[in-house]
Scaffold this motif. Structure first.
Motif, short mmCIF file in Angstrom:
data_model
loop_
_atom_site.label_atom_id
_atom_site.label_comp_id
_atom_site.label_asym_id
_atom_site.label_seq_id
_atom_site.Cartn_x
_atom_site.Cartn_y
_atom_site.Cartn_z
N TYR A 4 44.68 -30.80 55.94
CA TYR A 4 43.78 -31.89 55.57
C TYR A 4 43.95 -33.13 56.46
O TYR A 4 43.70 -34.24 56.04
CB TYR A 4 43.96 -32.23 54.08
CG TYR A 4 43.75 -31.00 53.22
CD1 TYR A 4 42.68 -30.14 53.49
CD2 TYR A 4 44.62 -30.69 52.18
CE1 TYR A 4 42.48 -28.99 52.74
CE2 TYR A 4 44.42 -29.55 51.42
CZ TYR A 4 43.36 -28.70 51.71
OH TYR A 4 43.17 -27.57 50.98
N HIS A 5 44.37 -32.89 57.68
CA HIS A 5 44.37 -33.99 58.65
C HIS A 5 42.94 -34.46 58.86
O HIS A 5 41.99 -33.70 58.72
CB HIS A 5 44.96 -33.52 59.98
CG HIS A 5 46.45 -33.62 60.04
ND1 HIS A 5 47.16 -33.41 61.18
CD2 HIS A 5 47.35 -33.94 59.09
CE1 HIS A 5 48.44 -33.57 60.93
NE2 HIS A 5 48.59 -33.89 59.66
N THR A 6 42.83 -35.76 59.20
CA THR A 6 41.51 -36.39 59.22
C THR A 6 40.47 -35.70 60.11
O THR A 6 39.33 -35.56 59.73
CB THR A 6 41.64 -37.85 59.66
OG1 THR A 6 42.15 -37.86 61.00
CG2 THR A 6 42.60 -38.61 58.77
N GLU A 7 40.91 -35.26 61.31
CA GLU A 7 39.91 -34.69 62.21
C GLU A 7 39.39 -33.34 61.70
O GLU A 7 38.26 -32.96 61.98
CB GLU A 7 40.42 -34.60 63.66
CG GLU A 7 41.74 -33.90 63.88
CD GLU A 7 42.92 -34.87 63.81
OE1 GLU A 7 43.11 -35.49 62.74
OE2 GLU A 7 43.67 -34.98 64.80
N LYS A 8 40.25 -32.64 60.91
CA LYS A 8 39.79 -31.37 60.35
C LYS A 8 38.75 -31.63 59.26
O LYS A 8 37.74 -30.93 59.16
CB LYS A 8 40.98 -30.58 59.77
CG LYS A 8 41.96 -30.10 60.84
CD LYS A 8 42.96 -29.10 60.25
CE LYS A 8 44.01 -28.66 61.26
NZ LYS A 8 45.27 -29.43 61.14
N LEU A 9 38.99 -32.66 58.45
CA LEU A 9 38.02 -33.02 57.41
C LEU A 9 36.69 -33.41 58.02
O LEU A 9 35.62 -32.98 57.58
CB LEU A 9 38.56 -34.18 56.56
CG LEU A 9 39.72 -33.85 55.63
CD1 LEU A 9 40.32 -35.14 55.04
CD2 LEU A 9 39.27 -32.93 54.50
N VAL A 61 45.34 -37.19 68.97
CA VAL A 61 45.18 -35.95 68.21
C VAL A 61 46.54 -35.23 68.14
O VAL A 61 47.30 -35.22 69.10
CB VAL A 61 44.10 -35.05 68.84
CG1 VAL A 61 44.41 -34.72 70.28
CG2 VAL A 61 43.91 -33.76 68.04
N CYS A 62 46.87 -34.65 66.97
CA CYS A 62 48.16 -33.98 66.88
C CYS A 62 48.05 -32.56 67.42
O CYS A 62 46.95 -32.01 67.55
CB CYS A 62 48.70 -33.99 65.45
SG CYS A 62 48.06 -32.69 64.40
N GLY A 63 49.15 -32.01 67.77
CA GLY A 63 49.17 -30.69 68.40
C GLY A 63 48.53 -29.62 67.53
O GLY A 63 47.82 -28.74 68.03
N ASP A 64 48.76 -29.72 66.23
CA ASP A 64 48.20 -28.70 65.35
C ASP A 64 46.69 -28.78 65.28
O ASP A 64 45.99 -27.77 65.34
CB ASP A 64 48.81 -28.81 63.95
CG ASP A 64 48.24 -27.72 63.07
OD1 ASP A 64 48.58 -26.55 63.32
OD2 ASP A 64 47.42 -28.03 62.19
N CYS A 65 46.15 -30.01 65.16
CA CYS A 65 44.70 -30.16 65.10
C CYS A 65 44.07 -29.73 66.43
O CYS A 65 42.98 -29.16 66.45
CB CYS A 65 44.31 -31.60 64.80
SG CYS A 65 44.64 -32.04 63.09
N HIS A 66 44.77 -30.02 67.52
CA HIS A 66 44.27 -29.61 68.84
C HIS A 66 44.11 -28.09 68.88
O HIS A 66 43.08 -27.56 69.29
CB HIS A 66 45.23 -30.09 69.92
CG HIS A 66 44.66 -30.00 71.31
ND1 HIS A 66 44.81 -28.89 72.09
CD2 HIS A 66 43.92 -30.89 72.03
CE1 HIS A 66 44.20 -29.10 73.25
NE2 HIS A 66 43.65 -30.30 73.23
ZN LIG Z 1 46.44 -33.19 63.02
#
Ligand SMILES: [Zn+2]
Ligand SMILES: [Zn+2]
Length: 654
Positions: free
Chosen positions: A585-590, A613-618
């Motif tokens: 539920y990181h912001t960019e995923k939402l 951007v964090c590595g996971d969202c990337h």
């Molecule tokens: Zn993230």
């Protein structure tokens, strides 16, 4: 026709052609009748030159008049002084002054005022003041000229002193032109003190007292004065007070908002202006494009661009430069390039804007090519060009190219490396994982490194798992900015990644003990000209339920094709499973899930984020682009990522 009639008709023609903008035709008529030896047509021609900005021609004609021994009159001198002022021609100005003395013409208040005005506009304050002090009689125009002269140079105190003298000693009531002359000092002085602001406010009060506050000249200068002092509220009040709002007044209030970071207000004012049936000019468009670039509101930006096309208002270089930055900031590099190509005579700012656009979008080859082109057409790269170019190398990991440019910039381009250039190199080395070299470089640079530079280095230590340097850098940062959350987070991440959980927890606990709040990440997405903002695990959106369902569905699908959540990017004091969930539920995923829900399949999705951007969202975004077939353009606080078909334009180098 008699000779005099000839001359009368000729003069009318000279004036008429000049009015229609055809100074060449005026000159043809002049050539036909100038032989008569009468000064009338000469004066007329010099006046037309001066009025239309052909100052050199005006001065040349005046010289020719002297050579031909044609009688020079008051009107000759009036016009030639205007030309000298327009050209900052100090030497010629002094010659004209000498002629006036020789001919005994000096004692007229009109000519003396013109002299003061000429010297002041040429920046010859002392000469202008000397003439002014020697005058027996002065009118309000004389005072306007001398005060404007001081204001233009930013001499606030002198301008105010003169203003006081005018009112108290000579009992002259200021006219509407006095206020722009006086208030200009506020915009020209870069060091306006509290005391000066009080002066300026007193001037505003005085304008109200003599009932000039509603005049548009006065209003425009009040707006400019308040906005240069960041008093937007007062600027708006002064704007509201004006009863006849012309284009000049509207542009000053719109640009005041734009310049002071109130991009949204600038846009609202623009719509108000259209509602008042005022046609925007290119200056306003340029301000609005910059506002949209700041807000990254592409839909609005596009709409205003469309408006400018429909209005037929030609866009100058400055407006096009702003437009290209707007498209680039909104992630449309192709459109930015198209606008750049539409500029007929691009200037250094055009090139700088385009090169930095290429840098942000990770296109170093294009940046270098443009840099070459710029030099080929004879434009001189400046410090900003080199910052843009260095950062393009940095984004692409071109270490050798970057260092080569850095060490040759003084010799090859005449630009002394500034703090900005040093910062680019630190960034370049740090991102490339050359953490030791970066640390050495920071320690040896001739400037005192600021916190943001140390942060870059700490970020690199975290990415490349360098505990030793990381600890050193963190210590410096904790001293410089003890309340900055990012230092704690990065240091704890370094420990965690190297498997040193005890130390990682110790840093996290320290952060809790010291009550340091983590910067909250937000992402936003523009759908039909409305911004939708998402915080971490944010459930405030009206379609929240749908968004979470969609996101869960997307996560399930990408897990099936190999996505594995990277929990080092999640908060640490949680159980593993919970950590994994919070990561989803990181912001960019939402924002992405909402984008998928709200747009037609196939349409690119543009997301903005305030932090990196964090590595996971990337990683997740790469999978998202693959399963949805969407291009995702994500702008974080550092650069653009274009995700397409499972890959990112940054090549995982960011
Ligand atoms: Zn993230
Ligand atoms: Zn990327």
């Amino acid at each position: 026709m008699g000779c005099q009639e000839d001359e009368f008709v000729g003069n009318s023609l000279i004036q008429m052609y000049a009015k229609c903008g055809s100074i060449d035709d005026s000159l043809k008529v002049f050539d036909g009748i100038s032989g008569t030896g009468s000064p009338v047509c000469w004066n007329s021609m010099i006046a037309r030159f001066a009025e239309n900005g052909f100052y050199v021609d005006g001065i040349e004609l005046y010289k020719l008049m002297m050579e031909n021994e044609i009688l020079q009159t008051t009107s000759t001198f009036g016009s030639v002084m205007k030309a000298c002022a327009g050209l900052d021609a100090t030497w010629e100005a002094k010659q004209v002054h000498a002629q006036l003395i020789v001919r005994g013409l000096i004692s007229s208040v009109i000519l003396e005022t013109a002299l003061v005005d000429m010297y002041m506009k040429c920046g010859e304050i002392e000469m202008g003041r000397r003439v002014f002090d020697g005058m027996n009689e002065r009118n309000v125009i004389t005072w306007n000229s001398v005060i404007r002269g001081y204001s233009q140079m930013g001499y606030v105190e002198e301008a105010f002193e003169l203003f006081g003298m005018m009112r108290k000693k000579e009992m002259i009531v200021p006219d509407k032109f006095m206020f722009p002359a006086l208030l200009m000092a506020a915009t020209k002085n870069s060091n306006v003190t509290e005391e000066f602001i009080e002066f300026f406010k007193a001037i505003h009060a005085y304008a109200i007292k003599i009932r000039l506050e509603a005049n548009r000249f006065v209003g425009t200068s009040l707006v400019a004065m308040y906005s240069s002092n960041q008093s937007l509220g007062d600027a708006l009040l002064a704007f509201e007070d004006s009863y006849s709002k012309d284009i000049g007044l509207w542009s000053s209030i719109i640009s005041a908002n734009g310049k002071n970071g109130k991009a949204e207000e600038a846009l609202w004012l623009f719509y108000d202006m259209l509602f008042s049936d005022i046609k925007p000019n290119q200056f306003i468009y340029s301000t609005l494009f910059m506002a949209c670039a700041d807000l990254s509101t592409m839909e609005t930006g596009k709409q205003i661009h469309g408006h400018s096309l429909k209005s037929g208002c030609p866009l100058d270089v400055a407006a096009r430069n702003a437009l290209l930055s707007m498209y680039s900031n909104c992630g449309c590099i192709d459109e930015a390039k198209r606008i750049f190509n539409s500029i007929q005579n691009p200037n250094v700012i055009s090139y700088n804007s385009m090169i930095s656009a290429f840098a942000k979008h990770g296109l170093p080859t294009e940046a270098v090519q443009l840099f070459r082109e710029m030099k080929d057409i004879g434009l001189k790269p400046d410090d900003i060009t080199l910052v843009a170019l260095l950062s393009s190398f940095s984004h692409a990991g071109l270490v050798e190219e970057g260092l080569e440019l850095f060490y040759s910039m003084k010799e090859n381009h005449g630009v002394e490396p500034s703090y900005q250039h040093y910062a680019c190199i630190v960034d370049l080395l740090a991102r490339a994982g050359l953490v030791e070299a970066a640390e050495r470089f920071v320690n040896e640079m001739p400037f005192k490194p600021g916190p943001s530079l140390w942060q870059v280095l700490l970020g690199a230590c975290s990415k490349h798992q360098n505990v030793e340097i990381g600890e050193r850098v963190a210590e410096i940062l904790l001293e410089l900015e003890p309340n900055e959350a990012i230092t704690y987070v990065l240091l704890s991440n370094i420990y965690a990644k190297c498997g040193r959980c005890v130390e990682a927890d110790r840093v996290r606990n320290l952060m809790v003990e010291r009550r340091i709040e983590k910067d909250s990440g937000v992402s936003w997405i523009e759908i039909e000209r409305e911004m939708h903002v998402f915080g971490v695990e944010d459930r405030s959106h009206p379609r929240s339920k749908e968004i979470y369902e969609k996101l869960d569905d997307l996560i399930r699908k990408i897990k099936e094709i190999g996505y594995a959540p990277d929990i080092t990017f999640a908060a640490h004091n949680m159980e593993n499973e919970r950590r994994e969930e919070s990561l989803y539920y990181h912001t960019e995923k939402l924002a992405f899930a909402f984008g998928v829900l709200s747009t037609t399949p196939g349409v690119p999705i543009r997301i903005m984020k305030n932090l990196r951007v964090c590595g996971d969202c990337h990683n997740a975004n790469k999978y998202f682009s693959l399963i949805t077939g969407r291009t995702i353009i994500l702008r974080d606080n550092h650069r653009f990522h274009h995700f397409k078909g499972g890959k990112c334009s940054c090549g995982d180098y960011w």
